[in-house]
Design a protein around this motif. Structure first.
Motif, PDB file in Angstrom:
ATOM      1  N   ARG A  47       0.836  -1.206   0.000  1.00  0.00           N
ATOM      2  CA  ARG A  47       0.000   0.000   0.000  1.00  0.00           C
ATOM      3  C   ARG A  47       0.869   1.254   0.000  1.00  0.00           C
ATOM      4  NH1 ARG A  47      -3.264  -3.336   2.903  1.00  0.00           N
ATOM      5  NH2 ARG A  47      -2.487  -2.739   4.951  1.00  0.00           N
ATOM      6  N   ALA A  48       1.970   1.219   0.751  1.00  0.00           N
ATOM      7  CA  ALA A  48       2.885   2.365   0.786  1.00  0.00           C
ATOM      8  C   ALA A  48       3.532   2.601  -0.578  1.00  0.00           C
ATOM      9  CB  ALA A  48       3.957   2.161   1.859  1.00  0.00           C
ATOM     10  N   LEU A  49       3.866   1.515  -1.273  1.00  0.00           N
ATOM     11  CA  LEU A  49       4.425   1.648  -2.625  1.00  0.00           C
ATOM     12  C   LEU A  49       3.382   2.136  -3.612  1.00  0.00           C
ATOM     13  CD1 LEU A  49       6.641  -1.541  -3.009  1.00  0.00           C
ATOM     14  CD2 LEU A  49       7.419   0.826  -3.036  1.00  0.00           C
ATOM     15  N   GLY A  50       2.122   1.790  -3.361  1.00  0.00           N
ATOM     16  CA  GLY A  50       1.036   2.217  -4.244  1.00  0.00           C
ATOM     17  C   GLY A  50       0.980   1.457  -5.551  1.00  0.00           C
ATOM     18  N   ILE A  51       1.400   0.199  -5.550  1.00  0.00           N
ATOM     19  CA  ILE A  51       1.427  -0.586  -6.787  1.00  0.00           C
ATOM     20  C   ILE A  51       0.055  -0.634  -7.440  1.00  0.00           C
ATOM     21  CG2 ILE A  51       1.717  -2.927  -7.715  1.00  0.00           C
ATOM     22  CD1 ILE A  51       3.990  -3.298  -5.735  1.00  0.00           C
ATOM     23  N   ARG A  52      -0.971  -0.925  -6.657  1.00  0.00           N
ATOM     24  CA  ARG A  52      -2.324  -1.038  -7.216  1.00  0.00           C
ATOM     25  C   ARG A  52      -2.757   0.273  -7.868  1.00  0.00           C
ATOM     26  NH1 ARG A  52      -7.342  -2.532  -3.399  1.00  0.00           N
ATOM     27  NH2 ARG A  52      -5.952  -4.259  -2.955  1.00  0.00           N
ATOM     28  N   ASP A  53      -2.564   1.386  -7.170  1.00  0.00           N
ATOM     29  CA  ASP A  53      -2.994   2.684  -7.698  1.00  0.00           C
ATOM     30  C   ASP A  53      -2.201   3.092  -8.934  1.00  0.00           C
ATOM     31  OD1 ASP A  53      -4.832   2.859  -5.622  1.00  0.00           O
ATOM     32  OD2 ASP A  53      -3.398   3.880  -4.307  1.00  0.00           O
ATOM     33  N   ILE A  54      -0.911   2.828  -8.914  1.00  0.00           N
ATOM     34  CA  ILE A  54      -0.064   3.192 -10.060  1.00  0.00           C
ATOM     35  C   ILE A  54      -0.485   2.416 -11.307  1.00  0.00           C
ATOM     36  CG2 ILE A  54       2.285   3.013 -10.997  1.00  0.00           C
ATOM     37  CD1 ILE A  54       3.285   3.670  -8.131  1.00  0.00           C
ATOM     38  N   VAL A  55      -0.651   1.107 -11.173  1.00  0.00           N
ATOM     39  CA  VAL A  55      -1.050   0.294 -12.328  1.00  0.00           C
ATOM     40  C   VAL A  55      -2.435   0.716 -12.819  1.00  0.00           C
ATOM     41  CG1 VAL A  55      -1.637  -2.038 -13.101  1.00  0.00           C
ATOM     42  CG2 VAL A  55       0.414  -1.654 -11.718  1.00  0.00           C
ATOM     43  N   ASP A  56      -3.379   0.932 -11.903  1.00  0.00           N
ATOM     44  CA  ASP A  56      -4.730   1.323 -12.316  1.00  0.00           C
ATOM     45  C   ASP A  56      -4.757   2.694 -12.984  1.00  0.00           C
ATOM     46  OD1 ASP A  56      -5.851  -1.039 -11.485  1.00  0.00           O
ATOM     47  OD2 ASP A  56      -6.467  -0.265  -9.522  1.00  0.00           O
ATOM     48  N   ARG A  57      -3.875   3.588 -12.567  1.00  0.00           N
ATOM     49  CA  ARG A  57      -3.831   4.919 -13.176  1.00  0.00           C
ATOM     50  C   ARG A  57      -3.201   4.870 -14.574  1.00  0.00           C
ATOM     51  NH1 ARG A  57      -2.166   7.439  -8.972  1.00  0.00           N
ATOM     52  NH2 ARG A  57       0.045   7.091  -9.305  1.00  0.00           N
ATOM     53  N   ILE A  58      -2.155   4.078 -14.741  1.00  0.00           N
ATOM     54  CA  ILE A  58      -1.458   4.024 -16.030  1.00  0.00           C
ATOM     55  C   ILE A  58      -2.178   3.119 -17.018  1.00  0.00           C
ATOM     56  CG2 ILE A  58       0.701   3.275 -17.131  1.00  0.00           C
ATOM     57  CD1 ILE A  58       2.128   4.226 -14.570  1.00  0.00           C
ATOM     58  N   VAL A  59      -2.760   2.032 -16.538  1.00  0.00           N
ATOM     59  CA  VAL A  59      -3.440   1.071 -17.410  1.00  0.00           C
ATOM     60  C   VAL A  59      -4.875   0.886 -16.905  1.00  0.00           C
ATOM     61  CG1 VAL A  59      -3.291  -1.202 -18.476  1.00  0.00           C
ATOM     62  CG2 VAL A  59      -1.219  -0.104 -17.630  1.00  0.00           C
ATOM     63  N   PRO A  60      -5.765   1.843 -17.204  1.00  0.00           N
ATOM     64  CA  PRO A  60      -7.141   1.715 -16.714  1.00  0.00           C
ATOM     65  C   PRO A  60      -7.882   0.580 -17.415  1.00  0.00           C
ATOM     66  CG  PRO A  60      -6.942   3.600 -18.169  1.00  0.00           C
ATOM     67  CD  PRO A  60      -5.558   3.037 -18.000  1.00  0.00           C
ATOM     68  N   MET A  61      -8.914   0.096 -16.748  1.00  0.00           N
ATOM     69  CA  MET A  61      -9.750  -0.967 -17.326  1.00  0.00           C
ATOM     70  C   MET A  61     -10.565  -0.394 -18.473  1.00  0.00           C
ATOM     71  SD  MET A  61      -9.097  -3.712 -15.598  1.00  0.00           S
ATOM     72  CE  MET A  61     -10.450  -4.795 -15.933  1.00  0.00           C
ATOM     73  N   LYS A  62     -10.774  -1.207 -19.507  1.00  0.00           N
ATOM     74  CA  LYS A  62     -11.544  -0.770 -20.664  1.00  0.00           C
ATOM     75  C   LYS A  62     -13.048  -0.862 -20.422  1.00  0.00           C
ATOM     76  CE  LYS A  62      -8.252  -1.735 -24.305  1.00  0.00           C
ATOM     77  NZ  LYS A  62      -8.010  -2.439 -25.560  1.00  0.00           N
ATOM     78  N   ARG A  63     -13.451  -1.682 -19.440  1.00  0.00           N
ATOM     79  CA  ARG A  63     -14.874  -1.844 -19.154  1.00  0.00           C
ATOM     80  C   ARG A  63     -15.111  -1.795 -17.655  1.00  0.00           C
ATOM     81  NH1 ARG A  63     -14.984  -8.212 -20.794  1.00  0.00           N
ATOM     82  NH2 ARG A  63     -12.919  -8.482 -20.034  1.00  0.00           N
ATOM     83  N   ASN A  64     -16.358  -1.843 -17.280  1.00  0.00           N
ATOM     84  CA  ASN A  64     -16.751  -1.752 -15.880  1.00  0.00           C
ATOM     85  C   ASN A  64     -16.190  -2.937 -15.091  1.00  0.00           C
ATOM     86  OD1 ASN A  64     -17.989  -1.314 -13.478  1.00  0.00           O
ATOM     87  ND2 ASN A  64     -20.019  -1.039 -14.326  1.00  0.00           N
ATOM     88  N   VAL A  65     -15.660  -2.679 -13.890  1.00  0.00           N
ATOM     89  CA  VAL A  65     -15.047  -3.740 -13.105  1.00  0.00           C
ATOM     90  C   VAL A  65     -15.819  -4.048 -11.820  1.00  0.00           C
ATOM     91  CG1 VAL A  65     -12.720  -3.351 -13.958  1.00  0.00           C
ATOM     92  CG2 VAL A  65     -13.519  -2.100 -11.963  1.00  0.00           C
ATOM     93  N   GLU A  66     -17.101  -3.743 -11.779  1.00  0.00           N
ATOM     94  CA  GLU A  66     -17.870  -3.988 -10.561  1.00  0.00           C
ATOM     95  C   GLU A  66     -17.808  -5.451 -10.135  1.00  0.00           C
ATOM     96  OE1 GLU A  66     -21.853  -2.540 -10.785  1.00  0.00           O
ATOM     97  OE2 GLU A  66     -21.187  -0.547 -11.381  1.00  0.00           O
ATOM     98  N   ARG A  67     -17.808  -6.356 -11.087  1.00  0.00           N
ATOM     99  CA  ARG A  67     -17.803  -7.789 -10.760  1.00  0.00           C
ATOM    100  C   ARG A  67     -16.418  -8.401 -10.752  1.00  0.00           C
ATOM    101  NH1 ARG A  67     -22.714  -9.242 -14.646  1.00  0.00           N
ATOM    102  NH2 ARG A  67     -24.392  -8.563 -13.287  1.00  0.00           N
ATOM    103  N   GLY A  68     -15.446  -7.704 -11.285  1.00  0.00           N
ATOM    104  CA  GLY A  68     -14.119  -8.300 -11.405  1.00  0.00           C
ATOM    105  C   GLY A  68     -13.064  -7.518 -10.650  1.00  0.00           C
ATOM    106  N   LEU A  69     -11.829  -7.779 -11.014  1.00  0.00           N
ATOM    107  CA  LEU A  69     -10.692  -7.122 -10.390  1.00  0.00           C
ATOM    108  C   LEU A  69     -10.048  -6.164 -11.372  1.00  0.00           C
ATOM    109  CD1 LEU A  69      -8.969 -10.254  -8.806  1.00  0.00           C
ATOM    110  CD2 LEU A  69     -10.507  -8.641  -7.690  1.00  0.00           C
ATOM    111  N   THR A  70      -9.458  -5.114 -10.853  1.00  0.00           N
ATOM    112  CA  THR A  70      -8.707  -4.205 -11.713  1.00  0.00           C
ATOM    113  C   THR A  70      -7.345  -4.827 -11.999  1.00  0.00           C
ATOM    114  OG1 THR A  70      -7.690  -3.020  -9.880  1.00  0.00           O
ATOM    115  CG2 THR A  70      -9.845  -2.218 -10.639  1.00  0.00           C
TER     116      THR A  70
END
Length: 139
Positions: A47-70
């Protein structure tokens, strides 16, 4: 080098040992036991590195992810797997079940099947240089 498959579903044979049963006045029932290893300790570092946020910001999902994972959630779980108990992508779902990923991170193990994990690696590959740059360069 060949990989010997670990039997994740058979880590604990029989009923778990209840070490509290001999203490008077304490009634604790143990149904399931999971070995989380270092996952509990690694979470704050990721969380401190922010891996999840960095990847999601640079490579956003093309469709809705309510049921899946980013893509960020998938990459974060892959990093946890590599640091904790590396196994082939085919067995990530079993690893997640045995290691308590649902309890620790709120991600159902069936969402980490080998198809989703494979897609989670392919899409961010286009922005891998930018992701690496963000991880090693302070903002």
């Amino acid at each position: 080098m060949s990989y010997k498959r670990r039997n994740y579903s058979g880590l604990f044979q029989g009923k778990p040992v209840n070490r509290f049963q001999s203490i008077p006045g304490i009634n604790i029932n143990i149904d399931t036991m999971k070995t989380i290893g270092s996952l509990y300790l690694l979470g704050p570092f990721l969380r401190a590195l922010g891996i999840r946020d960095i990847v999601d910001r640079i490579v956003p999902m093309k469709r809705n992810v309510e049921r899946g994972l980013t893509h960020g959630q998938v990459i974060e779980q892959l990093v946890l797997n590599r640091l904790n108990d590396p196994c082939p992508l085919l067995y990530i779902e079993e690893w997640a079940e045995a290691r308590g990923v649902l309890e620790l991170y709120g991600i159902p193990p069936d969402k980490l099947n080998d198809d989703r994990v494979g897609r989670g690696q392919e899409r961010p590959f286009a922005g891998v240089l930018e992701v690496e740059k963000r991880l090693v360069t302070p903002v």
